[in-house]
Design a protein around this motif. Structure first.
Motif, short mmCIF file in Angstrom:
data_model
loop_
_atom_site.label_atom_id
_atom_site.label_comp_id
_atom_site.label_asym_id
_atom_site.label_seq_id
_atom_site.Cartn_x
_atom_site.Cartn_y
_atom_site.Cartn_z
N GLN A 51 0.88 -1.00 -0.13
CA GLN A 51 0.08 -0.06 0.00
C GLN A 51 0.94 1.42 -0.03
N ILE A 52 2.04 1.31 0.27
CA ILE A 52 2.33 2.28 -0.16
C ILE A 52 2.46 3.36 -1.42
N PRO A 53 2.21 3.81 -1.22
CA PRO A 53 1.67 4.85 -2.21
C PRO A 53 2.96 4.95 -3.55
N ASP A 54 3.20 5.11 -4.97
CA ASP A 54 3.53 5.27 -5.20
C ASP A 54 4.48 6.40 -5.79
N SER A 55 3.43 7.40 -5.18
CA SER A 55 4.14 8.87 -5.13
C SER A 55 5.37 8.67 -4.11
N GLU A 56 5.44 8.15 -3.50
CA GLU A 56 6.32 7.66 -2.41
C GLU A 56 7.67 7.09 -3.19
N LEU A 57 7.53 6.55 -3.59
CA LEU A 57 8.28 5.32 -4.61
C LEU A 57 9.25 6.75 -5.17
N ASP A 58 8.22 7.00 -6.56
CA ASP A 58 8.70 8.31 -7.08
C ASP A 58 9.46 9.14 -6.87
N MET A 59 9.44 9.55 -5.57
CA MET A 59 9.67 10.71 -5.01
C MET A 59 11.38 10.18 -4.56
N PHE A 60 11.56 9.51 -4.51
CA PHE A 60 13.21 8.77 -3.70
C PHE A 60 13.51 8.29 -5.17
N ALA A 61 12.91 8.00 -6.39
CA ALA A 61 13.49 7.32 -7.90
C ALA A 61 14.32 8.89 -7.93
N ALA A 62 13.50 10.07 -7.79
CA ALA A 62 13.31 11.24 -8.75
C ALA A 62 14.77 12.45 -7.68
N SER A 63 15.06 11.62 -6.23
CA SER A 63 16.01 12.20 -5.56
C SER A 63 17.03 11.43 -5.52
N GLY A 64 16.99 10.16 -6.41
CA GLY A 64 18.61 9.52 -6.91
C GLY A 64 18.91 8.80 -5.98
N ILE A 65 17.62 8.00 -5.29
CA ILE A 65 18.22 6.83 -4.49
C ILE A 65 18.62 5.69 -4.90
N HIS A 66 19.01 5.21 -4.76
CA HIS A 66 19.63 3.35 -5.94
C HIS A 66 18.87 2.38 -4.86
N ALA A 67 19.17 2.42 -3.23
CA ALA A 67 18.30 1.51 -2.95
C ALA A 67 17.69 1.96 -1.76
N ILE A 68 16.42 1.72 -1.08
CA ILE A 68 16.30 1.64 0.07
C ILE A 68 16.25 0.71 0.72
N TYR A 69 17.04 0.95 2.06
CA TYR A 69 17.40 -0.44 3.20
C TYR A 69 15.86 -0.35 4.26
N LEU A 70 15.28 -1.39 3.62
CA LEU A 70 13.74 -1.80 4.78
C LEU A 70 13.70 -2.40 5.59
N MET A 71 13.66 -1.45 6.97
CA MET A 71 14.55 -1.45 8.39
C MET A 71 13.21 -2.33 9.18
N GLY A 72 13.42 -3.97 9.47
CA GLY A 72 12.56 -4.75 10.22
C GLY A 72 11.65 -5.12 9.81
N VAL A 73 11.81 -6.40 8.73
CA VAL A 73 10.04 -6.78 8.13
C VAL A 73 10.28 -8.48 9.02
N TRP A 74 10.70 -8.46 9.43
CA TRP A 74 10.85 -10.19 9.48
C TRP A 74 9.62 -10.39 11.21
N SER A 75 9.65 -11.66 11.02
CA SER A 75 8.03 -11.83 12.34
C SER A 75 9.18 -12.01 13.21
N LEU A 76 7.92 -12.00 14.27
CA LEU A 76 8.49 -10.92 16.04
C LEU A 76 7.48 -11.86 16.69
N GLY A 77 7.77 -12.24 18.23
CA GLY A 77 6.97 -13.47 19.28
C GLY A 77 6.23 -11.75 20.14
N PRO A 78 5.66 -12.41 20.68
CA PRO A 78 4.79 -11.53 22.33
C PRO A 78 6.30 -11.77 23.04
N PHE A 79 7.14 -12.84 23.03
CA PHE A 79 7.65 -12.15 24.41
C PHE A 79 8.40 -10.91 24.68
#
Length: 507
Positions: A51-79
């Motif tokens: 659901q991340i808007p296309d406009s966000e990804l377009d903004m990163f491309a227009a800013s000269g970004i070559h990679a996005i490091y998306l931190m913290g996508v993995w499964s976590l537990g209740p503890f």
């Protein structure tokens, strides 16, 4: 077609579909806080990566970004979440960085992972793959986390594969030291200089089965992303692991390994996906060289450039820049572990100057979400937001120009050269300079990394032409006419105010 064949074809397709930029520019986004921020900004619920808007990804491309490091996508537990919501020390920390926080703001550490599948709060593995495809369409790579040292204490492996973990040494009887071990005798995660991290369980890198399982985790990540950022990667080096856990493991059934885990793992992944990039978080003497020898493509420049910029000792900083091989270093002035640049460097002006140094050197250029807006409030990794603050407009304008300037191909495919600042009036020691060149495209970078005006002559050997030539200063958009021979022989005279950066285009 078998699942294995499908997986292999997917890997081949990924490697053909995306090509990494030289000296890439990346930005780190903390995944759940990023979606929460977008929800607040747009006024609608954005709950999955798709659901991340296309406009966000377009903004990163227009800013000269070559990679996005998306931190913290993995499964976590209740503890881990329960601990993060109840631990008195953590709660005191939340109150300092986010006054008025609520329990809903506490989302749990992204480094206490139960298994390497997408956190259900962000969607599914398919949502990760969809985001990667959308980024590829804009020429942007996706980097995800790999946390090798430990798992969450309620990870799947704790019940299915307890031998994957470090246990108290044979002969040590319960009850075990609660500052080091769980009641089961499994050790909490830690490094050789820290106390236990009680939301984590320590993995045993002397167990060959664990090594194989971790390689398989990396192979899975390589089906979803173009690179991986390896948390505290130095802890898996044989020498450091033995320093930390040799007391528990030398009496055990596991002998010390004869090969480095990282060398074996990187070789296995790159055999199937040659363009997959490995980025190491690392510090401590000797670990950069050791991990680079294992095959890491990029390594955090923390003990080097970051600490030198923090210290402000210009002779040491100049010596480091002049003599270091930067092509495999990742340069930053802030990330999720460090304080915000403005807070760490003491002022927006000094933070901007530090960023100008870091971003115009060879290697990976590393930004953190919020850096472009001049944020000074830290985003704690356990929280979904930082304290609200207004955009620092001058800082935002500085980064807009810096991103635009350094997006030019010469900063990525050109040749870099360190230049000497010669004396003019006794203040040249305040300035540093280097150039980039690619055919007729040339740039001169000059930074005054001090709190007082400095003047210097910068000799530029590759200036073309004779007579007068026009040079263009890109931050101010001003042009100057100067003697080409003087620029080559005695040097261009540059005058910079405190913490000022100038970047010239020259013939």
């Amino acid at each position: 077609m078998t699942r294995l064949v499908v997986l292999f074809l997917a890997l081949i397709g990924m490697s053909l579909a995306f090509q990494w930029q030289s000296h890439p520019t990346i930005i780190e986004l903390s995944a759940r806080p990023y979606l929460y921020k977008l929800s607040r900004q747009t006024g609608r619920s954005i709950t999955t990566l798709s659901q991340i808007p296309d406009s966000e990804l377009d903004m990163f491309a227009a800013s000269g970004i070559h990679a996005i490091y998306l931190m913290g996508v993995w499964s976590l537990g209740p503890f881990g979440l329960h601990r993060d919501q109840t631990d008195p020390d953590l709660i005191r920390g939340y109150a300092q960085v986010l006054p008025g926080y609520t329990t809903d703001d506490i989302i749990g550490s992204p480094f206490a992972i139960t298994h390497f599948s997408c956190n259900s709060q962000l969607g599914s593995d398919a949502d990760i793959g969809h985001l990667r495809d959308r980024l590829h369409a804009r020429g942007i790579a996706l980097i995800l986390d790999f946390v090798p040292n430990h798992t969450a204490v309620d990870a799947d492996w704790m019940s299915s594969n307890p031998d994957y973990y470090v246990h108290a040494a044979p002969g040590v009887s319960p009850p075990y030291d609660p500052n080091r071990y769980m009641p089961s005798g499994i050790a909490y995660g830690r490094d050789p200089y820290s106390g236990a991290w009680p939301d984590t369980a320590q993995l045993n890198y002397w167990n060959p089965d664990l090594r194989t399982a971790q390689v398989n985790n990396l192979l899975k990540i390589a089906t979803l992303a173009d690179g991986v950022r390896c948390d505290m990667a130095m802890l898996e080096l044989n020498s450091i692991f033995a320093q930390t856990w040799g007391g528990e493991l030398r009496p055990s059934k596991y002998p010390a390994p004869t090969s480095e885990f990282w060398r074996d793992a990187i070789r296995a992944v790159k055999a199937k996906n040659p363009t997959f990039v490995f980025l190491a978080e690392t510090y401590w003497d000797g670990t950069v060289e050791a991990l680079h020898a294992c095959g890491f493509d990029f390594l955090y420049d923390k003990d080097g450039l970051y600490n030198q910029l923090q210290s402000g000792y210009l002779d040491n900083l100049r010596g480091y820049i002049a003599n270091m091989n930067f092509t495999y270093m990742a340069h930053f002035v802030e990330n999720h572990d460090e304080v915000r640049a403005i807070a760490g460097f003491g002022s927006p002006a000094r933070a901007d100057a530090a960023a100008a140094v870091a971003i115009t050197l060879p290697g990976m250029r590393f930004y953190f979400d919020g850096q472009w807006e001049g944020k000074k409030n830290k985003l704690d990794v356990h929280l979904r937001r930082s304290a609200d603050e207004a955009v620092n407009v001058p800082v935002q304008q500085f980064y807009s120009k810096l991103l635009n300037i350094t997006d030019a191909p010469v900063f990525h495919s050109g040749a870099w050269r360190y230049l000497t600042c010669s004396d003019f009036d006794g203040t040249s020691w305040r300035l540093m300079a280097w150039s980039w060149s690619m055919g007729s495209e040339k740039r001169l970078v000059v930074v005054n990394y001090s709190d007082t005006k400095g003047i210097a002559r910068v000799r530029i050997p590759d200036v073309a032409g004779s007579g007068n030539v026009v040079i263009h200063e890109l931050f101010s958009d001003e042009t100057y006419t100067r003697s080409a021979s003087e620029m080559r022989d005695s040097g261009l005279v540059v005058v910079l105010e405190a913490w000022q950066t100038q970047i010239f285009s020259y013939p």
